[in-house]
Design a protein around this motif. Sequence first.
Motif, PDB file in Angstrom:
ATOM      1  N   VAL B 191      57.455  55.899  55.982  1.00  0.00           N
ATOM      2  CA  VAL B 191      56.004  56.067  55.854  1.00  0.00           C
ATOM      3  C   VAL B 191      55.483  56.598  57.188  1.00  0.00           C
ATOM      4  N   ARG B 192      54.618  57.619  57.118  1.00  0.00           N
ATOM      5  CA  ARG B 192      54.105  58.260  58.337  1.00  0.00           C
ATOM      6  C   ARG B 192      52.589  58.141  58.403  1.00  0.00           C
ATOM      7  N   LEU B 197      53.496  60.797  62.722  1.00  0.00           N
ATOM      8  CA  LEU B 197      54.357  59.831  63.423  1.00  0.00           C
ATOM      9  C   LEU B 197      54.858  58.768  62.443  1.00  0.00           C
ATOM     10  N   ALA B 198      56.158  58.536  62.459  1.00  0.00           N
ATOM     11  CA  ALA B 198      56.730  57.494  61.597  1.00  0.00           C
ATOM     12  C   ALA B 198      56.182  56.133  62.021  1.00  0.00           C
ATOM     13  N   ALA B 213      52.014  62.540  72.740  1.00  0.00           N
ATOM     14  CA  ALA B 213      53.292  63.147  73.146  1.00  0.00           C
ATOM     15  C   ALA B 213      54.380  62.868  72.116  1.00  0.00           C
ATOM     16  N   ALA B 214      54.343  61.671  71.512  1.00  0.00           N
ATOM     17  CA  ALA B 214      55.390  61.269  70.555  1.00  0.00           C
ATOM     18  C   ALA B 214      55.422  62.154  69.321  1.00  0.00           C
ATOM     19  N   LEU B 215      54.327  62.854  69.058  1.00  0.00           N
ATOM     20  CA  LEU B 215      54.288  63.697  67.854  1.00  0.00           C
ATOM     21  C   LEU B 215      55.287  64.836  67.920  1.00  0.00           C
ATOM     22  N   THR B 220      59.304  68.351  65.704  1.00  0.00           N
ATOM     23  CA  THR B 220      60.583  69.024  65.936  1.00  0.00           C
ATOM     24  C   THR B 220      61.523  68.842  64.746  1.00  0.00           C
ATOM     25  N   LEU B 221      61.526  67.662  64.158  1.00  0.00           N
ATOM     26  CA  LEU B 221      62.355  67.451  62.954  1.00  0.00           C
ATOM     27  C   LEU B 221      61.920  68.408  61.837  1.00  0.00           C
TER      28      LEU B 221
END
Lengths: 285, 285
Positions: B191-192, B197-198, B213-215, B220-221
């Motif tokens: 679930v995101r 973001l997961a 930043a985590a996005l 990238t995936l």
Amino acid sequence: MTTSTTPRVCRGIGEFRTALAERLAAVPGEASLGLVPTMGALHEGHAHLVRLAREENAVVAVSVFVNPLQFGPDEDLERYPRTLEADLELLARCGADLVFAPAVEQMYPDGEPLVRVTAGPLGAVLDGASRPGHFDGALTVVNKLLNITAPPGPVPFRAYFGEKDAQQLLLVRRMVADFDLPVTVRPVPIVRDADGLALSSRNRYLDAGQRHAALVLPATLRALAAGELDLDAARARIDAEDQVRLDYLVVVDPRTLAPVAPAPGTLALVAAHVGSTRLIDNLAL
Amino acid sequence: MTTSTTPRVCRGIGEFRTALAERLAAVPGEASLGLVPTMGALHEGHAHLVRLAREENAVVAVSVFVNPLQFGPDEDLERYPRTLEADLELLARCGADLVFAPAVEQMYPDGEPLVRVTAGPLGAVLDGASRPGHFDGALTVVNKLLNITAPPGPVPFRAYFGEKDAQQLLLVRRMVADFDLPVTVRPVPIVRDADGLALSSRNRYLDAGQRHAALVLPATLRALAAGELDLDAARARIDAEDQVRLDYLVVVDPRTLAPVAPAPGTLALVAAHVGSTRLIDNLAL
């Protein structure tokens, strides 16, 4: 009475589980299940396990599986005796209901299991020091056998282990507690031949001279228990025996396997090679 | 309907087992049991697990236990969020019947368990390489939770695991097969949040800049899955992000975790530190 009929032999896990469920359903209200895990090559020591299971349970299952995981690369996996016909005769006399005798491919269909049980520090000493990985392999298969056999929730479930493999018995108890396995572990005392040698499937490897030499093991344990020898003298007595090569002779706290001074409540453990055969024995002090 | 009432919280193993048996006995003929093992700090990803369990089972139990065994000495065991009151509100909304929330002393009454589960080679790569012992600890507690929860034999028993911890999910499946555990593993998609973001209990450690930043991880995936970037370029994109330190970005065979060329049916896995917070994510290609 089931004592005079040959037990039903199940080769597959599903077949065994179905047969267990059928037998348990046939004794509603009084269902209970005893499992005796063995590697076959049964002797009177195993018979004691099965008879006790028979006394205590409505249904008795015996597994016969020579588990490759618990043999080291230089050990006797290949020559370990496989005697299923004779085993079934003994089990019929003892009143076993079901025998689970899977092929290796049925227990490990994808090859050796990737996820395993590890015995930890109690599995690294004594027999575990001499046989690296042995107890990891033994616990991995016992855990599987217990999971395969475990009956429906409220049915009492007991598994029977001989006290000869004292370290294995301790580790199985530890695993049952640490894993919250729904089973009661029932220990069964060592059975000895008239000459004092503890019964073992590996005794059949011994020739007459080796068998005579092996008697130094129980004799030394008895002398230690009687206070006639201290540990050093006991070790020297075994070392003095031709054909016997001592692996260890120790006195331990039976709950921790930590070496202790001989005293009531402690356990003397011995392992030795007689010819190419490795024997173990023990005696409560 | 149980969806509007707070689930019953059980602290002890015996209390939980008794409560499970009572709930299952109340639905004879249609009994089934779903277990959702969690470490609490529940979010919408967990809610998906519980809702699926609710749809598929007559009785739904959720365990909430921050398992010390699966945290390394330098990891976030102490600061890992404990939010039981909020967790119970979420679980009430999702219709959980029972919550098993033991203290550490109840799960490990003799201190850390001596006998454990070892994850083997599949637990030594990727997250296992970065977090030595993590999967051994995780499997050890999942095995315990499954043994504690397992219902009477013929009752369907399902355990729910999120696909975000893809390596854990694979190892749990492997353990269930290797140990012959009587449970069906049910995977549940990631679930995101709206930004991609997961969901993770650890996201709450992130400040606003870190969260932005985590996005780069899900972005990238997605670019990798769309064929817009090759692996080297994808790694470079993550490395270029300030505040993000890549641990690994790989494409693997989802059954073996062996690195493979990106292709349909393969799985892209990423792990990175964002500030002091370690995040993981994955996407099927």
